[in-house]
Design a protein around this motif. Structure first.
Motif, PDB file in Angstrom:
ATOM      1  N   ALA A 185     -23.056 -19.035  -1.497  1.00 46.49           N
ATOM      2  CA  ALA A 185     -23.166 -17.739  -0.816  1.00 46.49           C
ATOM      3  C   ALA A 185     -24.052 -17.833   0.417  1.00 46.49           C
ATOM      4  O   ALA A 185     -23.798 -17.198   1.437  1.00 46.49           O
ATOM      5  N   ARG A 186     -25.114 -18.642   0.327  1.00 47.85           N
ATOM      6  CA  ARG A 186     -26.096 -18.714   1.422  1.00 47.85           C
ATOM      7  C   ARG A 186     -25.936 -19.942   2.295  1.00 47.85           C
ATOM      8  O   ARG A 186     -26.798 -20.200   3.146  1.00 47.85           O
TER       9      ARG A 186
ATOM     10  N   GLU B 271     -15.118 -13.378   5.227  1.00 46.61           N
ATOM     11  CA  GLU B 271     -16.166 -12.756   4.401  1.00 46.61           C
ATOM     12  C   GLU B 271     -15.596 -12.266   3.072  1.00 46.61           C
ATOM     13  O   GLU B 271     -16.190 -12.448   2.015  1.00 46.61           O
TER      14      GLU B 271
ATOM     15  N   THR C   8     -25.149 -19.487  -5.685  1.00 50.77           N
ATOM     16  CA  THR C   8     -26.101 -18.998  -4.681  1.00 50.77           C
ATOM     17  C   THR C   8     -26.067 -19.892  -3.442  1.00 50.77           C
ATOM     18  O   THR C   8     -26.052 -19.408  -2.304  1.00 50.77           O
ATOM     19  N   ALA C   9     -26.049 -21.212  -3.672  1.00 46.83           N
ATOM     20  CA  ALA C   9     -25.997 -22.159  -2.559  1.00 46.83           C
ATOM     21  C   ALA C   9     -24.745 -21.923  -1.723  1.00 46.83           C
ATOM     22  O   ALA C   9     -24.781 -21.976  -0.490  1.00 46.83           O
TER      23      ALA C   9
ATOM     24  N   LYS D 185     -15.037 -15.048   0.672  1.00 48.21           N
ATOM     25  CA  LYS D 185     -16.297 -15.457   0.044  1.00 48.21           C
ATOM     26  C   LYS D 185     -16.715 -14.442  -1.023  1.00 48.21           C
ATOM     27  O   LYS D 185     -17.142 -14.820  -2.113  1.00 48.21           O
TER      28      LYS D 185
ATOM     29  N   ASP E 197     -26.674 -22.864   1.455  1.00 45.71           N
ATOM     30  CA  ASP E 197     -28.003 -23.453   1.275  1.00 45.71           C
ATOM     31  C   ASP E 197     -27.871 -24.903   0.788  1.00 45.71           C
ATOM     32  O   ASP E 197     -27.679 -25.176  -0.395  1.00 45.71           O
TER      33      ASP E 197
END
Lengths: 242, 242
Positions: free
Chosen positions: A150-151, A21, A147-148, A24, A153
Protein backbone atom coordinates in the motif's frame (compact mmCIF):
# COMPACT_ATOMS: atom_id res chain seq x y z
CA UNK A 1 -0.39 24.82 -27.83
CA UNK A 2 -3.67 23.05 -28.26
CA UNK A 3 -5.45 23.71 -24.98
CA UNK A 4 -8.42 21.45 -25.69
CA UNK A 5 -6.27 18.43 -26.39
CA UNK A 6 -4.11 19.18 -23.38
CA UNK A 7 -7.15 19.28 -21.13
CA UNK A 8 -8.30 16.10 -22.76
CA UNK A 9 -5.02 14.32 -22.08
CA UNK A 10 -4.98 15.61 -18.51
CA UNK A 11 -8.46 14.22 -18.15
CA UNK A 12 -7.34 10.83 -19.52
CA UNK A 13 -4.35 10.78 -17.22
CA UNK A 14 -6.49 11.70 -14.20
CA UNK A 15 -8.91 8.96 -15.11
CA UNK A 16 -6.01 6.53 -15.55
CA UNK A 17 -4.54 7.40 -12.15
CA UNK A 18 -7.94 6.90 -10.66
CA UNK A 19 -8.12 3.42 -12.21
CA UNK A 20 -4.70 2.49 -10.84
CA UNK A 21 -5.72 3.72 -7.38
CA UNK A 22 -8.93 1.69 -7.60
CA UNK A 23 -6.94 -1.39 -8.51
CA UNK A 24 -4.74 -0.93 -5.46
CA UNK A 25 -7.78 -0.31 -3.24
CA UNK A 26 -9.44 -3.50 -4.44
CA UNK A 27 -6.26 -5.48 -3.88
CA UNK A 28 -6.10 -4.14 -0.31
CA UNK A 29 -9.75 -5.12 0.25
CA UNK A 30 -8.93 -8.64 -0.94
CA UNK A 31 -5.90 -8.62 1.36
CA UNK A 32 -8.10 -7.61 4.29
CA UNK A 33 -10.53 -10.44 3.64
CA UNK A 34 -7.72 -12.96 3.35
CA UNK A 35 -6.11 -11.75 6.60
CA UNK A 36 -9.46 -12.20 8.31
CA UNK A 37 -9.77 -15.73 6.92
CA UNK A 38 -6.39 -16.72 8.34
CA UNK A 39 -7.20 -15.14 11.71
CA UNK A 40 -10.60 -16.86 11.91
CA UNK A 41 -9.19 -20.24 10.85
CA UNK A 42 -6.61 -20.14 13.64
CA UNK A 43 -9.16 -18.92 16.18
CA UNK A 44 -11.54 -21.71 15.14
CA UNK A 45 -8.75 -24.21 15.72
CA UNK A 46 -7.51 -22.91 19.05
CA UNK A 47 -11.03 -22.35 20.46
CA UNK A 48 -12.44 -25.55 18.95
CA UNK A 49 -15.13 -23.45 17.27
CA UNK A 50 -16.52 -25.60 14.46
CA UNK A 51 -19.06 -23.01 13.32
CA UNK A 52 -16.32 -20.48 12.73
CA UNK A 53 -14.30 -23.13 10.89
CA UNK A 54 -17.25 -23.84 8.62
CA UNK A 55 -17.67 -20.14 7.94
CA UNK A 56 -14.02 -19.83 6.88
CA UNK A 57 -14.38 -22.82 4.59
CA UNK A 58 -17.51 -21.35 2.99
CA UNK A 59 -16.04 -17.86 2.65
CA UNK A 60 -13.27 -19.10 0.39
CA UNK A 61 -15.57 -18.57 -2.58
CA UNK A 62 -15.69 -14.84 -1.82
CA UNK A 63 -11.88 -14.69 -1.97
CA UNK A 64 -11.89 -16.50 -5.32
CA UNK A 65 -14.52 -14.14 -6.69
CA UNK A 66 -12.42 -11.14 -5.69
CA UNK A 67 -9.41 -12.56 -7.52
CA UNK A 68 -11.37 -12.98 -10.75
CA UNK A 69 -12.82 -9.48 -10.47
CA UNK A 70 -9.50 -7.75 -9.79
CA UNK A 71 -7.70 -9.70 -12.52
CA UNK A 72 -10.40 -8.71 -14.99
CA UNK A 73 -10.05 -5.09 -13.94
CA UNK A 74 -6.26 -5.26 -14.31
CA UNK A 75 -6.53 -6.83 -17.75
CA UNK A 76 -8.93 -4.07 -18.79
CA UNK A 77 -6.44 -1.43 -17.65
CA UNK A 78 -3.69 -3.16 -19.66
CA UNK A 79 -5.83 -3.34 -22.78
CA UNK A 80 -7.24 0.18 -22.64
CA UNK A 81 -4.46 2.24 -21.10
CA UNK A 82 -1.42 0.34 -22.33
CA UNK A 83 0.63 1.44 -19.33
CA UNK A 84 4.41 1.57 -19.43
CA UNK A 85 7.25 1.63 -16.90
CA UNK A 86 6.14 1.86 -13.27
CA UNK A 87 2.42 1.84 -14.15
CA UNK A 88 2.87 -1.41 -16.04
CA UNK A 89 4.82 -2.85 -13.13
CA UNK A 90 2.02 -1.89 -10.74
CA UNK A 91 -0.62 -3.66 -12.83
CA UNK A 92 1.55 -6.79 -13.19
CA UNK A 93 2.34 -6.76 -9.47
CA UNK A 94 -1.39 -6.60 -8.71
CA UNK A 95 -2.07 -9.60 -10.99
CA UNK A 96 0.70 -11.58 -9.29
CA UNK A 97 -0.45 -10.49 -5.83
CA UNK A 98 -4.06 -11.66 -6.32
CA UNK A 99 -2.72 -15.09 -7.13
CA UNK A 100 -0.77 -15.26 -3.85
CA UNK A 101 -3.66 -13.84 -1.84
CA UNK A 102 -5.98 -16.42 -3.35
CA UNK A 103 -3.56 -19.16 -2.32
CA UNK A 104 -3.32 -17.76 1.20
CA UNK A 105 -7.13 -18.01 1.20
CA UNK A 106 -6.85 -21.67 0.14
CA UNK A 107 -4.44 -22.37 2.97
CA UNK A 108 -6.79 -20.69 5.46
CA UNK A 109 -9.54 -22.93 4.25
CA UNK A 110 -7.28 -26.00 4.64
CA UNK A 111 -6.56 -24.92 8.22
CA UNK A 112 -10.31 -24.62 8.81
CA UNK A 113 -10.96 -28.11 7.42
CA UNK A 114 -8.28 -29.62 9.63
CA UNK A 115 -9.64 -27.68 12.61
CA UNK A 116 -13.04 -29.25 11.94
CA UNK A 117 -11.47 -32.73 11.86
CA UNK A 118 -9.75 -32.04 15.18
CA UNK A 119 -12.93 -30.74 16.83
CA UNK A 120 -14.78 -33.85 15.64
CA UNK A 121 -12.04 -36.13 16.97
CA UNK A 122 -12.54 -34.28 20.28
CA UNK A 123 -8.86 -34.31 21.08
CA UNK A 124 -6.80 -31.39 22.17
CA UNK A 125 -3.83 -32.29 20.02
CA UNK A 126 -0.21 -31.54 20.79
CA UNK A 127 1.43 -28.69 18.95
CA UNK A 128 -1.15 -25.98 19.61
CA UNK A 129 1.49 -23.80 21.26
CA UNK A 130 3.63 -24.02 18.14
CA UNK A 131 0.64 -23.32 15.90
CA UNK A 132 -0.25 -20.23 17.91
CA UNK A 133 3.30 -18.94 17.83
CA UNK A 134 3.93 -19.53 14.12
CA UNK A 135 0.49 -18.25 13.16
CA UNK A 136 1.15 -14.94 14.92
CA UNK A 137 4.43 -14.63 13.10
CA UNK A 138 2.95 -15.46 9.73
CA UNK A 139 -0.06 -13.18 10.17
CA UNK A 140 2.28 -10.30 10.93
CA UNK A 141 4.18 -11.08 7.72
CA UNK A 142 0.98 -10.94 5.66
CA UNK A 143 -0.09 -7.69 7.29
CA UNK A 144 3.33 -6.10 6.79
CA UNK A 145 3.52 -7.27 3.17
CA UNK A 146 0.16 -5.65 2.44
CA UNK A 147 1.19 -2.44 4.22
CA UNK A 148 4.44 -2.41 2.24
CA UNK A 149 2.40 -2.79 -0.95
CA UNK A 150 0.00 0.00 0.00
CA UNK A 151 2.83 2.41 0.88
CA UNK A 152 5.42 1.22 -1.65
CA UNK A 153 7.61 0.70 1.42
CA UNK A 154 10.77 -1.14 0.33
CA UNK A 155 12.32 -1.40 3.78
CA UNK A 156 9.26 -3.08 5.22
CA UNK A 157 9.17 -5.44 2.20
CA UNK A 158 12.79 -6.48 2.75
CA UNK A 159 11.99 -7.10 6.44
CA UNK A 160 9.10 -9.41 5.50
CA UNK A 161 11.27 -11.39 3.08
CA UNK A 162 13.90 -11.85 5.74
CA UNK A 163 11.38 -12.99 8.34
CA UNK A 164 10.38 -15.87 6.13
CA UNK A 165 13.65 -17.63 7.00
CA UNK A 166 12.79 -17.44 10.71
CA UNK A 167 9.35 -18.93 10.06
CA UNK A 168 10.91 -21.75 8.04
CA UNK A 169 13.21 -22.67 10.89
CA UNK A 170 10.42 -22.45 13.49
CA UNK A 171 8.38 -24.70 11.25
CA UNK A 172 11.15 -27.31 10.97
CA UNK A 173 11.61 -27.39 14.75
CA UNK A 174 7.87 -27.73 15.36
CA UNK A 175 7.54 -30.56 12.84
CA UNK A 176 10.37 -32.43 14.47
CA UNK A 177 8.83 -32.26 17.91
CA UNK A 178 5.43 -33.33 16.54
CA UNK A 179 7.08 -36.37 14.97
CA UNK A 180 8.51 -37.28 18.37
CA UNK A 181 5.05 -37.00 19.97
CA UNK A 182 3.72 -39.35 17.29
CA UNK A 183 6.33 -41.96 18.03
CA UNK A 184 5.68 -41.74 21.75
CA UNK A 185 1.94 -42.06 21.37
CA UNK A 186 0.86 -43.78 18.13
CA UNK A 187 -2.82 -43.33 19.05
CA UNK A 188 -2.33 -39.60 18.49
CA UNK A 189 -1.02 -40.08 14.93
CA UNK A 190 -4.19 -39.01 13.19
CA UNK A 191 -4.72 -35.81 15.18
CA UNK A 192 -1.03 -34.88 15.07
CA UNK A 193 -1.11 -35.29 11.29
CA UNK A 194 -3.91 -32.72 11.20
CA UNK A 195 -1.76 -30.34 13.21
CA UNK A 196 1.13 -31.01 10.82
CA UNK A 197 -1.04 -30.07 7.83
CA UNK A 198 -1.98 -26.88 9.63
CA UNK A 199 1.67 -26.02 10.26
CA UNK A 200 2.46 -26.75 6.64
CA UNK A 201 -0.36 -24.41 5.59
CA UNK A 202 1.06 -21.69 7.83
CA UNK A 203 4.52 -22.16 6.37
CA UNK A 204 3.03 -21.81 2.88
CA UNK A 205 1.26 -18.61 3.94
CA UNK A 206 4.66 -17.28 4.99
CA UNK A 207 6.01 -18.11 1.53
CA UNK A 208 3.16 -16.23 -0.11
CA UNK A 209 3.73 -13.20 2.14
CA UNK A 210 7.36 -13.39 1.04
CA UNK A 211 6.21 -13.35 -2.60
CA UNK A 212 4.02 -10.31 -1.94
CA UNK A 213 7.00 -8.51 -0.45
CA UNK A 214 9.07 -9.34 -3.53
CA UNK A 215 6.43 -7.80 -5.80
CA UNK A 216 6.71 -4.56 -3.81
CA UNK A 217 10.45 -4.49 -4.48
CA UNK A 218 9.74 -5.25 -8.14
CA UNK A 219 7.18 -2.54 -8.52
CA UNK A 220 9.17 0.16 -6.77
CA UNK A 221 12.64 -0.72 -8.06
CA UNK A 222 11.86 -2.58 -11.29
CA UNK A 223 13.99 -5.32 -9.78
CA UNK A 224 12.87 -8.95 -9.88
CA UNK A 225 14.19 -10.48 -6.64
CA UNK A 226 12.00 -13.56 -6.63
CA UNK A 227 14.91 -15.94 -6.53
CA UNK A 228 17.35 -13.85 -4.52
CA UNK A 229 18.37 -15.28 -1.13
CA UNK A 230 16.94 -13.07 1.61
CA UNK A 231 20.35 -12.38 3.16
CA UNK A 232 21.41 -10.83 -0.15
CA UNK A 233 18.28 -8.67 -0.49
CA UNK A 234 19.67 -5.65 1.35
CA UNK A 235 22.65 -5.58 -0.99
CA UNK A 236 20.60 -5.99 -4.15
CA UNK A 237 18.03 -3.41 -3.18
CA UNK A 238 20.68 -1.02 -1.91
CA UNK A 239 22.59 -1.14 -5.19
CA UNK A 240 19.49 -0.03 -7.04
CA UNK A 241 18.56 2.76 -4.64
CA UNK A 242 16.70 5.33 -6.69
CA UNK B 1 -2.47 4.12 -50.01
CA UNK B 2 0.88 4.72 -48.45
CA UNK B 3 2.88 1.68 -49.48
CA UNK B 4 5.92 2.48 -47.36
CA UNK B 5 3.95 2.80 -44.16
CA UNK B 6 1.97 -0.32 -45.01
CA UNK B 7 5.18 -2.30 -45.52
CA UNK B 8 6.41 -0.81 -42.29
CA UNK B 9 3.36 -1.88 -40.36
CA UNK B 10 3.50 -5.34 -41.92
CA UNK B 11 7.08 -5.51 -40.80
CA UNK B 12 6.12 -4.51 -37.24
CA UNK B 13 3.34 -7.03 -37.16
CA UNK B 14 5.61 -9.80 -38.48
CA UNK B 15 8.17 -8.89 -35.85
CA UNK B 16 5.46 -8.87 -33.17
CA UNK B 17 4.18 -12.30 -34.19
CA UNK B 18 7.72 -13.55 -34.08
CA UNK B 19 8.08 -12.24 -30.51
CA UNK B 20 4.86 -13.95 -29.43
CA UNK B 21 6.03 -17.22 -31.00
CA UNK B 22 9.36 -16.89 -29.21
CA UNK B 23 7.57 -16.36 -25.92
CA UNK B 24 5.59 -19.55 -26.45
CA UNK B 25 8.71 -21.46 -27.48
CA UNK B 26 10.55 -20.36 -24.35
CA UNK B 27 7.59 -21.34 -22.17
CA UNK B 28 7.61 -24.79 -23.78
CA UNK B 29 11.35 -25.12 -23.14
CA UNK B 30 10.74 -24.26 -19.49
CA UNK B 31 7.90 -26.80 -19.45
CA UNK B 32 10.21 -29.46 -20.86
CA UNK B 33 12.82 -28.82 -18.19
CA UNK B 34 10.21 -28.95 -15.44
CA UNK B 35 8.76 -32.22 -16.78
CA UNK B 36 12.26 -33.70 -16.72
CA UNK B 37 12.76 -32.53 -13.13
CA UNK B 38 9.59 -34.29 -11.98
CA UNK B 39 10.50 -37.45 -13.88
CA UNK B 40 14.04 -37.50 -12.46
CA UNK B 41 12.85 -36.80 -8.91
CA UNK B 42 10.49 -39.78 -9.03
CA UNK B 43 13.12 -42.01 -10.63
CA UNK B 44 15.63 -40.99 -7.97
CA UNK B 45 13.12 -41.96 -5.31
CA UNK B 46 12.04 -45.28 -6.78
CA UNK B 47 15.58 -46.35 -7.72
CA UNK B 48 17.14 -44.98 -4.51
CA UNK B 49 19.51 -42.94 -6.69
CA UNK B 50 20.86 -40.19 -4.43
CA UNK B 51 23.08 -38.65 -7.12
CA UNK B 52 20.12 -38.12 -9.37
CA UNK B 53 18.17 -36.64 -6.43
CA UNK B 54 21.00 -34.19 -5.78
CA UNK B 55 21.05 -33.21 -9.43
CA UNK B 56 17.32 -32.44 -9.37
CA UNK B 57 17.75 -30.35 -6.23
CA UNK B 58 20.62 -28.39 -7.81
CA UNK B 59 18.84 -27.91 -11.14
CA UNK B 60 16.02 -25.99 -9.51
CA UNK B 61 18.04 -22.82 -9.98
CA UNK B 62 17.88 -23.28 -13.75
CA UNK B 63 14.08 -23.44 -13.59
CA UNK B 64 14.00 -20.24 -11.52
CA UNK B 65 16.30 -18.49 -13.98
CA UNK B 66 14.04 -19.43 -16.88
CA UNK B 67 11.04 -17.97 -15.08
CA UNK B 68 12.76 -14.63 -14.55
CA UNK B 69 13.96 -14.54 -18.16
CA UNK B 70 10.57 -15.35 -19.69
CA UNK B 71 8.72 -12.93 -17.39
CA UNK B 72 11.12 -10.17 -18.38
CA UNK B 73 10.58 -10.99 -22.04
CA UNK B 74 6.79 -10.96 -21.55
CA UNK B 75 6.92 -7.62 -19.73
CA UNK B 76 8.99 -6.17 -22.57
CA UNK B 77 6.40 -7.32 -25.10
CA UNK B 78 3.64 -5.70 -23.01
CA UNK B 79 5.55 -2.42 -22.74
CA UNK B 80 6.68 -2.18 -26.37
CA UNK B 81 3.87 -3.80 -28.32
CA UNK B 82 0.91 -2.95 -26.09
CA UNK B 83 -0.98 -6.01 -27.29
CA UNK B 84 -4.77 -6.22 -27.13
CA UNK B 85 -7.41 -8.96 -27.18
CA UNK B 86 -6.04 -12.46 -27.79
CA UNK B 87 -2.41 -11.28 -27.97
CA UNK B 88 -2.74 -9.69 -24.55
CA UNK B 89 -4.33 -12.86 -23.21
CA UNK B 90 -1.44 -14.92 -24.56
CA UNK B 91 1.16 -12.75 -22.83
CA UNK B 92 -0.78 -12.82 -19.54
CA UNK B 93 -1.27 -16.58 -19.81
CA UNK B 94 2.49 -17.01 -20.31
CA UNK B 95 3.22 -14.91 -17.19
CA UNK B 96 0.77 -16.97 -15.15
CA UNK B 97 2.09 -20.23 -16.59
CA UNK B 98 5.74 -19.54 -15.68
CA UNK B 99 4.61 -19.09 -12.09
CA UNK B 100 2.95 -22.53 -12.04
CA UNK B 101 5.86 -24.18 -13.83
CA UNK B 102 8.26 -22.67 -11.33
CA UNK B 103 6.16 -24.08 -8.49
CA UNK B 104 6.08 -27.51 -10.14
CA UNK B 105 9.88 -27.21 -10.19
CA UNK B 106 9.83 -26.44 -6.46
CA UNK B 107 7.70 -29.51 -5.80
CA UNK B 108 10.09 -31.68 -7.85
CA UNK B 109 12.92 -30.40 -5.74
CA UNK B 110 10.98 -31.19 -2.54
CA UNK B 111 10.44 -34.73 -3.84
CA UNK B 112 14.18 -35.00 -4.48
CA UNK B 113 15.01 -33.81 -0.95
CA UNK B 114 12.64 -36.35 0.58
CA UNK B 115 14.06 -39.04 -1.71
CA UNK B 116 17.52 -38.21 -0.33
CA UNK B 117 16.24 -38.53 3.24
CA UNK B 118 14.71 -41.92 2.42
CA UNK B 119 17.90 -43.20 0.75
CA UNK B 120 19.91 -42.11 3.80
CA UNK B 121 17.47 -43.82 6.17
CA UNK B 122 18.07 -46.92 4.03
CA UNK B 123 14.46 -48.03 4.29
CA UNK B 124 12.26 -49.04 1.45
CA UNK B 125 9.21 -47.24 2.75
CA UNK B 126 5.63 -48.25 2.23
CA UNK B 127 3.63 -46.35 -0.33
CA UNK B 128 6.02 -46.59 -3.28
CA UNK B 129 3.32 -48.30 -5.37
CA UNK B 130 0.98 -45.38 -4.74
CA UNK B 131 3.73 -42.86 -5.48
CA UNK B 132 4.50 -44.54 -8.79
CA UNK B 133 0.85 -44.67 -9.79
CA UNK B 134 0.00 -41.08 -8.85
CA UNK B 135 3.24 -39.75 -10.33
CA UNK B 136 2.44 -41.32 -13.71
CA UNK B 137 -0.97 -39.75 -13.60
CA UNK B 138 0.31 -36.33 -12.63
CA UNK B 139 3.14 -36.36 -15.18
CA UNK B 140 0.62 -37.11 -17.90
CA UNK B 141 -1.43 -34.12 -16.73
CA UNK B 142 1.57 -31.80 -16.94
CA UNK B 143 2.50 -33.11 -20.39
CA UNK B 144 -1.07 -32.76 -21.68
CA UNK B 145 -1.44 -29.28 -20.21
CA UNK B 146 1.72 -28.15 -22.03
CA UNK B 147 0.55 -29.75 -25.28
CA UNK B 148 -2.82 -28.07 -24.89
CA UNK B 149 -1.00 -24.75 -24.43
CA UNK B 150 1.22 -25.28 -27.47
CA UNK B 151 -1.73 -26.22 -29.70
CA UNK B 152 -4.40 -24.01 -28.13
CA UNK B 153 -6.29 -27.27 -27.67
CA UNK B 154 -9.37 -26.60 -25.52
CA UNK B 155 -10.62 -30.17 -25.42
CA UNK B 156 -7.33 -31.47 -24.09
CA UNK B 157 -7.28 -28.65 -21.53
CA UNK B 158 -10.75 -29.57 -20.26
CA UNK B 159 -9.62 -33.20 -19.98
CA UNK B 160 -6.62 -32.20 -17.84
CA UNK B 161 -8.80 -30.11 -15.51
CA UNK B 162 -11.17 -33.02 -15.06
CA UNK B 163 -8.37 -35.48 -14.33
CA UNK B 164 -7.30 -33.40 -11.36
CA UNK B 165 -10.34 -34.68 -9.44
CA UNK B 166 -9.21 -38.27 -9.98
CA UNK B 167 -5.73 -37.45 -8.71
CA UNK B 168 -7.20 -35.78 -5.63
CA UNK B 169 -9.19 -38.87 -4.77
CA UNK B 170 -6.23 -41.22 -5.41
CA UNK B 171 -4.20 -38.97 -3.14
CA UNK B 172 -6.75 -39.10 -0.32
CA UNK B 173 -6.92 -42.91 -0.49
CA UNK B 174 -3.12 -43.25 -0.50
CA UNK B 175 -2.75 -40.92 2.48
CA UNK B 176 -5.29 -42.90 4.43
CA UNK B 177 -3.50 -46.19 3.88
CA UNK B 178 -0.13 -44.63 4.79
CA UNK B 179 -1.65 -43.42 8.05
CA UNK B 180 -2.75 -46.99 8.80
CA UNK B 181 0.79 -48.27 8.14
CA UNK B 182 2.12 -45.69 10.57
CA UNK B 183 -0.20 -46.81 13.30
CA UNK B 184 0.70 -50.45 12.73
CA UNK B 185 4.42 -49.78 12.79
CA UNK B 186 5.41 -46.61 14.67
CA UNK B 187 9.09 -47.18 13.86
CA UNK B 188 8.25 -46.39 10.25
CA UNK B 189 6.72 -42.99 11.11
CA UNK B 190 9.66 -40.90 9.96
CA UNK B 191 10.05 -42.61 6.57
CA UNK B 192 6.30 -42.74 5.94
CA UNK B 193 6.12 -39.00 6.64
CA UNK B 194 8.69 -38.49 3.88
CA UNK B 195 6.50 -40.48 1.51
CA UNK B 196 3.50 -38.40 2.59
CA UNK B 197 5.35 -35.18 1.73
CA UNK B 198 6.15 -36.66 -1.65
CA UNK B 199 2.50 -37.53 -2.27
CA UNK B 200 1.50 -34.04 -1.20
CA UNK B 201 4.03 -32.60 -3.66
CA UNK B 202 2.55 -34.75 -6.44
CA UNK B 203 -0.95 -33.62 -5.58
CA UNK B 204 0.23 -30.00 -5.77
CA UNK B 205 1.81 -30.68 -9.17
CA UNK B 206 -1.61 -31.92 -10.31
CA UNK B 207 -3.15 -28.64 -9.10
CA UNK B 208 -0.58 -26.63 -11.07
CA UNK B 209 -1.23 -28.70 -14.21
CA UNK B 210 -4.90 -27.92 -13.66
CA UNK B 211 -4.06 -24.20 -13.49
CA UNK B 212 -2.07 -24.45 -16.74
CA UNK B 213 -5.07 -26.05 -18.42
CA UNK B 214 -7.29 -23.23 -17.19
CA UNK B 215 -4.97 -20.63 -18.74
CA UNK B 216 -5.37 -22.39 -22.10
CA UNK B 217 -9.14 -22.01 -21.82
CA UNK B 218 -8.64 -18.38 -20.84
CA UNK B 219 -6.34 -17.60 -23.71
CA UNK B 220 -8.41 -19.31 -26.36
CA UNK B 221 -11.88 -18.38 -25.12
CA UNK B 222 -11.21 -15.25 -23.08
CA UNK B 223 -12.98 -17.10 -20.29
CA UNK B 224 -11.59 -17.19 -16.77
CA UNK B 225 -12.53 -20.63 -15.40
CA UNK B 226 -10.10 -20.69 -12.52
CA UNK B 227 -12.80 -21.22 -9.92
CA UNK B 228 -15.25 -23.25 -11.98
CA UNK B 229 -15.87 -26.81 -10.76
CA UNK B 230 -14.43 -29.24 -13.29
CA UNK B 231 -17.75 -31.01 -13.84
CA UNK B 232 -19.20 -27.70 -15.03
CA UNK B 233 -16.29 -26.93 -17.37
CA UNK B 234 -17.78 -28.66 -20.42
CA UNK B 235 -20.93 -26.56 -20.05
CA UNK B 236 -19.08 -23.29 -19.55
CA UNK B 237 -16.67 -23.84 -22.40
CA UNK B 238 -19.42 -25.15 -24.69
CA UNK B 239 -21.56 -22.03 -24.14
CA UNK B 240 -18.71 -19.87 -25.33
CA UNK B 241 -17.83 -21.96 -28.39
CA UNK B 242 -16.32 -19.60 -30.90
Amino acid sequence: MDITSDTHSQHISKQFNHELEELKTHLMAMGGLVEKQVQDAIEALLEGDSRLAERVRDNDQAVNDMQLKIDEEATRVLARRQPAASDLRLVLAVIRATSDLERIGDEASKIARNALALVEAGRNARGFVEVRHISEHVRRMVRDALTAFARFDIELAVKVAQEDDTVDSEYTTAMRSLMTFMMEDPRSISSILSVMWILRALERIGDHADNLAEYVIYLVKGLDVRHTASDKLDDQVGKHKS
